[in-house]
Design a protein around this motif. Sequence first.
Motif, mmCIF file in Angstrom:
data_model
loop_
_atom_site.group_PDB
_atom_site.id
_atom_site.type_symbol
_atom_site.label_atom_id
_atom_site.label_comp_id
_atom_site.label_asym_id
_atom_site.label_seq_id
_atom_site.Cartn_x
_atom_site.Cartn_y
_atom_site.Cartn_z
ATOM 1 N N VAL A 257 4.928 0.577 -5.521
ATOM 2 C CA VAL A 257 3.924 0.200 -4.565
ATOM 3 C C VAL A 257 3.255 -0.794 -5.815
ATOM 4 O O VAL A 257 2.705 -0.317 -6.663
ATOM 5 N N ASP B 69 0.944 -0.779 -0.148
ATOM 6 C CA ASP B 69 -0.158 0.123 -0.293
ATOM 7 C C ASP B 69 0.953 1.772 -0.143
ATOM 8 O O ASP B 69 1.884 1.318 0.640
ATOM 9 N N PRO B 70 0.485 2.511 -0.696
ATOM 10 C CA PRO B 70 1.334 3.847 -0.516
ATOM 11 C C PRO B 70 1.041 4.188 0.861
ATOM 12 O O PRO B 70 0.491 3.980 1.678
#
Length: 266
Positions: free
Chosen positions: A185, A170-171
């Motif tokens: 990502v 996830d970012p």
Amino acid sequence: MSSLPAMTSSLATRLRVLILGGTAEANRLAQVVAKDPRIYAVLSYAGRTENPAKPPIAWRVGGFGGIDGLKHYLMAENIARVVDATHPFAAQMSSHAIAACAAANVPLLALERPPWQAVAGDRWIEVDDIGAAAAALGAAPRRVFLGIGRQHLAAFAPHPQHAYLVRLVDPPRAPLPLRDAEMVVARGPFDRAGERAMLTKFCADMIVAKNAGGNQVSAKIDVARELALPVIMIRRPFVPARQKVETVDEVLHWLGHDAAPAERGV
């Protein structure tokens, strides 16, 4: 976040199973038990990955509140069996499950991947923990791929002479704690061609990885061997002794509900 149906009389006659998830094996088990009307299972996610894939069974996200919280959950939900299918490095959760199941008198089985073993051509430097992995990079500047997730990146901040490539599911919600870092990502699984392209583009000369294990070696480990890259391999943390198996079929046998041929092909 949860998706738990209200308990009905029909559920009371089914084997109530809690699956501690976070791995592909846990998802595979969920797929199989979802087709067995004799089992009512709940898949529990730790919550470290945002927007996890919705399983075909009841599910919940988040911790239990330690050993006592998990014990209370098991008793309140009338859980008859627990399957620990967490990541091999989720040692605290596994230890809590052992203690809580013992206190609640609920049988526990671990679905645990076999660790990877070095083969000819591998250049592994095996260490015991994240701190030792960071120290093992040495003083000379290196270009390092960190295949360790986001939880332990800060351990590498005291070694700013290195350039890092970090891959996250996830970012991040905050800047990475690394002075010189590139970020990718992406969600796995990853194949050899993609790993080779990523590592070659970054000009990586070392990899840091956890020994997550599995019947098929990770593509990044295969590519490291092909490119003759050293791998700092972090050994698995200690977990107290418990009953464990390596396959979903063995879990089903333990539950007393061996899969039918059609279910094995899910």
